[in-house]
Structures are given as C-alpha cells and as structure tokens.
Scaffold this motif. Structure first.
Motif, short mmCIF file in Angstrom:
data_model
loop_
_atom_site.label_atom_id
_atom_site.label_comp_id
_atom_site.label_asym_id
_atom_site.label_seq_id
_atom_site.Cartn_x
_atom_site.Cartn_y
_atom_site.Cartn_z
N ASP A 21 0.79 -1.22 0.00
CA ASP A 21 0.00 0.00 0.00
C ASP A 21 0.83 1.28 0.00
O ASP A 21 0.28 2.36 -0.06
N TYR A 22 2.13 1.18 0.10
CA TYR A 22 2.94 2.38 0.16
C TYR A 22 4.24 2.23 -0.62
O TYR A 22 4.70 1.13 -0.89
N LYS A 74 9.67 9.46 4.13
CA LYS A 74 8.48 10.00 3.49
C LYS A 74 7.95 8.88 2.61
O LYS A 74 8.71 8.14 1.98
N PHE A 118 4.31 7.43 0.11
CA PHE A 118 3.03 7.68 -0.53
C PHE A 118 2.19 6.42 -0.38
O PHE A 118 2.64 5.33 -0.73
N SER A 141 -1.14 4.22 -1.40
CA SER A 141 -2.09 4.02 -2.49
C SER A 141 -3.47 3.85 -1.91
O SER A 141 -3.62 3.46 -0.77
N LYS A 160 -4.76 6.72 -3.05
CA LYS A 160 -4.96 8.18 -3.12
C LYS A 160 -3.66 8.97 -3.13
O LYS A 160 -3.68 10.19 -3.15
N SER A 161 -2.53 8.30 -3.09
CA SER A 161 -1.22 8.96 -3.03
C SER A 161 -1.11 9.89 -1.83
O SER A 161 -0.55 10.98 -1.91
N THR A 162 -1.67 9.47 -0.70
CA THR A 162 -1.59 10.23 0.54
C THR A 162 -0.15 10.25 1.04
O THR A 162 0.49 9.21 1.11
N VAL A 163 0.35 11.43 1.40
CA VAL A 163 1.71 11.55 1.92
C VAL A 163 1.69 11.18 3.40
O VAL A 163 0.81 11.60 4.15
N ALA A 164 2.66 10.37 3.82
CA ALA A 164 2.74 9.92 5.21
C ALA A 164 4.20 9.68 5.57
O ALA A 164 5.08 9.72 4.71
#
Length: 75
Positions: free
Chosen positions: A5-6, A22, A24, A26, A28-32
C-alpha cells in the motif's frame, strides 16, 4: 497496513528505533511518514508506542493510522 500500500521515498530522519521515510500510500497517493525499525531489541517498545499512539487524538500529536510487522523493505 499492507506493505504493497505504500512506496518509500527519501529519509526524513533517524532515531533510536531506525529511520523515518516520506512515503506515498495508495490508491490516493496520501503523503505519510513510515518508520522502519532497524533496532530489533527495541521492537517490543516500538509496538507498545504504536498501540498507545493509535488511541491518541490531539492537534499537537502525530496521528498513527496503523502499523505492521513486515520484512525489511528494499530501499
């Protein structure tokens, strides 16, 4: 959190448990931020920290969305 997922990007910092990247998430390409534990002797403490942080909600505390014990990612 599922490993697929990332995608990890650059290193944001290094601490007692390991590195923070850092990432992303999936789809939604949310930054985390993703913490990769490199100090296996601290794994129990890291797990406790995650469980506590999952229950905390405050504007001045980083929100934890989940954690998983996965094989080391290839970076």
């Amino acid at each position: 959190v599922d490993q697929v997922d990332y995608s990890l990007q650059n290193v944001l910092g290094v601490g007692g448990f390991g590195k923070v990247f850092k990432a992303f998430f999936s789809p939604k390409s949310t930054v985390a931020a993703v913490k990769v534990v490199e100090n296996m002797s601290a794994l129990i403490d890291f797990t406790k920290e995650c469980r506590i942080q999952l229950s905390l909600r405050h504007p001045n505390i980083v929100q934890v969305f989940g954690f998983a014990l996965l094989p080391s990612p290839s970076i």
